[in-house]
Motif scaffolding. Structure first.
Motif, short mmCIF file in Angstrom:
data_model
loop_
_atom_site.label_atom_id
_atom_site.label_comp_id
_atom_site.label_asym_id
_atom_site.label_seq_id
_atom_site.Cartn_x
_atom_site.Cartn_y
_atom_site.Cartn_z
N GLY A 27 0.82 -1.29 -0.07
CA GLY A 27 -0.13 0.01 0.01
C GLY A 27 0.57 1.22 0.02
O GLY A 27 0.16 2.24 -0.12
N ARG A 28 1.98 1.14 -0.04
CA ARG A 28 3.11 2.26 0.03
C ARG A 28 3.51 2.71 -1.26
O ARG A 28 3.72 1.96 -2.27
N LEU A 29 3.87 4.15 -1.49
CA LEU A 29 4.60 4.40 -2.70
C LEU A 29 6.00 4.21 -2.47
O LEU A 29 6.73 4.64 -1.45
N LYS A 41 6.07 3.96 -7.80
CA LYS A 41 4.83 3.36 -7.92
C LYS A 41 4.17 2.76 -6.38
O LYS A 41 5.13 2.65 -5.55
N ARG A 42 2.94 2.72 -6.22
CA ARG A 42 2.21 2.19 -5.23
C ARG A 42 2.32 0.63 -5.34
O ARG A 42 2.02 0.21 -6.36
N GLU A 44 1.38 -3.38 -4.03
CA GLU A 44 0.30 -4.45 -3.65
C GLU A 44 0.80 -5.93 -3.80
O GLU A 44 1.43 -5.81 -4.92
N GLU A 55 -0.86 6.66 -9.89
CA GLU A 55 -1.62 7.64 -9.00
C GLU A 55 -3.07 7.56 -9.34
O GLU A 55 -3.95 7.87 -8.40
N ASN A 57 -4.83 4.92 -9.97
CA ASN A 57 -4.91 3.89 -9.12
C ASN A 57 -5.30 2.67 -10.37
O ASN A 57 -6.26 1.64 -10.25
#
Length: 82
Positions: A27-29, A41-42, A44, A55, A57
């Protein structure tokens, strides 16, 4: 933060302060080394894969963990640097 990074893949001029991190943070950038270079990037983790999100999503890429190397986590984003 140890690094100051400009994300060239982003249309806007944004800078990120990056704290070193060797693990994927769900969940973190994050700043990551990919097979095609570096990106912010984020992250998962799902079903043994690492998904990278923009960004907006949307999924930017799907990788096996050994294909990516986490460099650090974004602790601050600076936008509109002009």
């Amino acid at each position: 933060a140890k690094y100051l990074v400009r994300d060239e893949q982003n249309v806007r001029d944004e800078l990120y302060f990056i704290r070193p991190e060797e693990k994927f943070l769900n969940g973190r950038l994050m700043l990551l080394k990919t097979p095609s270079g570096y990106t912010v990037k984020r992250v998962e983790q799902q079903d043994g894969h690492i998904l990278l999100y923009t960004e907006q999503n949307t999924v930017w890429g799907r990788f096996l963990p050994h294909q990516l190397r986490p460099i650090g986590a974004a602790v601050c984003k600076i936008a509109d640097t002009e």
